[in-house]
Motif scaffolding. Structure first.
Motif, PDB file in Angstrom:
ATOM      1  N   GLY A  96      89.569  41.338  50.659  1.00 19.89           N
ATOM      2  CA  GLY A  96      90.301  40.535  51.649  1.00 19.89           C
ATOM      3  C   GLY A  96      91.680  40.158  51.148  1.00 19.89           C
ATOM      4  O   GLY A  96      92.108  40.621  50.091  1.00 19.89           O
ATOM      5  N   LEU A  97      92.370  39.310  51.916  1.00 19.53           N
ATOM      6  CA  LEU A  97      93.786  39.049  51.629  1.00 19.53           C
ATOM      7  C   LEU A  97      94.052  37.717  50.937  1.00 19.53           C
ATOM      8  O   LEU A  97      95.201  37.299  50.812  1.00 19.53           O
ATOM      9  CB  LEU A  97      94.598  39.153  52.924  1.00 19.53           C
ATOM     10  CG  LEU A  97      94.625  40.564  53.543  1.00 19.53           C
ATOM     11  CD1 LEU A  97      95.338  40.547  54.881  1.00 19.53           C
ATOM     12  CD2 LEU A  97      95.267  41.567  52.590  1.00 19.53           C
ATOM     13  N   SER A  98      93.022  37.037  50.443  1.00 14.90           N
ATOM     14  CA  SER A  98      93.244  35.720  49.829  1.00 14.90           C
ATOM     15  C   SER A  98      94.091  35.821  48.561  1.00 14.90           C
ATOM     16  O   SER A  98      94.973  34.992  48.321  1.00 14.90           O
ATOM     17  CB  SER A  98      91.918  35.010  49.553  1.00 14.90           C
ATOM     18  OG  SER A  98      91.114  35.805  48.714  1.00 14.90           O
ATOM     19  N   GLU A 103      94.782  40.265  58.613  1.00 13.68           N
ATOM     20  CA  GLU A 103      93.898  41.453  58.632  1.00 13.68           C
ATOM     21  C   GLU A 103      93.918  42.058  60.019  1.00 13.68           C
ATOM     22  O   GLU A 103      93.867  41.356  61.014  1.00 13.68           O
ATOM     23  CB  GLU A 103      92.462  41.052  58.242  1.00 13.68           C
ATOM     24  CG  GLU A 103      92.361  40.683  56.787  1.00 13.68           C
ATOM     25  CD  GLU A 103      90.922  40.657  56.261  1.00 13.68           C
ATOM     26  OE1 GLU A 103      90.050  41.328  56.835  1.00 13.68           O
ATOM     27  OE2 GLU A 103      90.692  39.956  55.269  1.00 13.68           O
ATOM     28  N   ASP A 117      88.727  48.799  56.237  1.00 10.82           N
ATOM     29  CA  ASP A 117      88.185  47.461  56.544  1.00 10.82           C
ATOM     30  C   ASP A 117      89.270  46.424  56.833  1.00 10.82           C
ATOM     31  O   ASP A 117      89.192  45.294  56.357  1.00 10.82           O
ATOM     32  CB  ASP A 117      87.305  46.958  55.375  1.00 10.82           C
ATOM     33  CG  ASP A 117      86.147  47.911  55.079  1.00 10.82           C
ATOM     34  OD1 ASP A 117      85.684  48.580  56.024  1.00 10.82           O
ATOM     35  OD2 ASP A 117      85.733  47.988  53.907  1.00 10.82           O
ATOM     36  N   VAL A 163      92.376  46.179  55.899  1.00 10.32           N
ATOM     37  CA  VAL A 163      93.408  45.945  54.869  1.00 10.32           C
ATOM     38  C   VAL A 163      93.855  47.287  54.276  1.00 10.32           C
ATOM     39  O   VAL A 163      93.300  48.338  54.605  1.00 10.32           O
ATOM     40  CB  VAL A 163      92.875  45.052  53.713  1.00 10.32           C
ATOM     41  CG1 VAL A 163      92.524  43.657  54.216  1.00 10.32           C
ATOM     42  CG2 VAL A 163      91.694  45.697  53.004  1.00 10.32           C
ATOM     43  N   ASP A 166      94.248  43.700  47.647  1.00 12.44           N
ATOM     44  CA  ASP A 166      94.390  44.293  48.981  1.00 12.44           C
ATOM     45  C   ASP A 166      95.674  43.786  49.628  1.00 12.44           C
ATOM     46  O   ASP A 166      96.062  42.630  49.435  1.00 12.44           O
ATOM     47  CB  ASP A 166      93.205  43.892  49.873  1.00 12.44           C
ATOM     48  CG  ASP A 166      91.874  44.475  49.395  1.00 12.44           C
ATOM     49  OD1 ASP A 166      91.891  45.407  48.561  1.00 12.44           O
ATOM     50  OD2 ASP A 166      90.832  43.994  49.878  1.00 12.44           O
TER      51      ASP A 166
END
Ligand code: MN
Length: 222
Positions: free
Chosen positions: A2-4, A22, A50, A52, A77
């Motif tokens: 994910g993008l955290s 996303e 997914d 990203v 990502d």
């Protein structure tokens, strides 16, 4: 992932990079390779999966020579919108330096499992259809975040040729890294642009600067 991590590393009121959103692109299987002169020159290799862009930093760039193995360090990502990002990240910000879209296109896995499943297993065989990178490749994990990127032998393979040397220009604007830095107010370090000393002939359309409209949009954001 994910993008955290992507979000945590950046200040979006300081950098022109896209925000941590996303989404899936229209095609759903984008790839991009960005030439990035930060502290060290490297190439960022990104595959959409997914929502990203799965990302690796490749110090020497992707190979078209099937006898060559290129180290690829997996990094955080990135958002799918990053695929069109070309410009300057301000000095002092994360990844500060100049970014070029060196190649862009679509890819397809050569296995029946999903991209994320193959990556979790540590081996992804895939076919690329870019402007520079074409044909069959493999990413193999050697330890934790460390991978190797290799070209398979096929009709596109070019033994003895380093495609980063023979095709140094942006696929979006035909510019060199130094020209992008110059156009977009970045630091132009003549000795460290990452551009080869002897540049090959530019083919196709002429180098073009970014439109004034886009520049205004960038400055309004900041
Ligand atoms: Mn980078």
């Amino acid at each position: 992932m994910g993008l955290s991590e992507y979000k945590k590393k950046r200040r979006f009121n300081k950098t022109p990079e896209p925000g941590p959103e996303e989404k899936t692109s229209e095609l759903g299987n984008l790839f991009v390779v960005q030439k990035h002169r930060a502290t060290q020159l490297h190439y960022d290799f990104r595959l959409e999966a997914d929502g990203v862009l799965k990302s690796w930093a490749v110090p020497k760039g992707p190979p078209m020579d099937p006898t060559v193995k290129r180290l690829a360090m997996q990094v955080e990502d990135h958002p799918v919108d990053y695929a069109n990002f070309e410009g300057v990240i301000p000095e002092g910000e994360y990844g500060g330096g100049t970014v070029m879209v060196w190649d862009i296109g679509v890819y397809a896995t050569e296995t029946t499992t999903s991209v994320s499943r193959a990556l979790a297993k540590g081996e992804l065989k895939f076919v690329m259809l870019g402007k520079k990178l074409k044909g069959s490749f493999v990413l193999v994990r050697t330890r934790e975040r460390q991978w190797l990127l290799m070209k398979h032998k096929d009709e596109y393979a070019k033994e003895g040729e380093d495609i980063t040397e023979t095709q140094p220009y942006s696929v979006l604007t035909k510019r060199t890294l130094a020209e992008i830095a110059e156009d977009e107010g970045g630091v132009v370090e003549k000795a460290a642009t990452g551009d080869p000393k002897k540049l090959p002939r530019r083919t196709g359309t002429k180098r073009r600067k970014k439109s004034a409209k886009k520049k205004v949009w960038h400055s309004n954001r900041g």
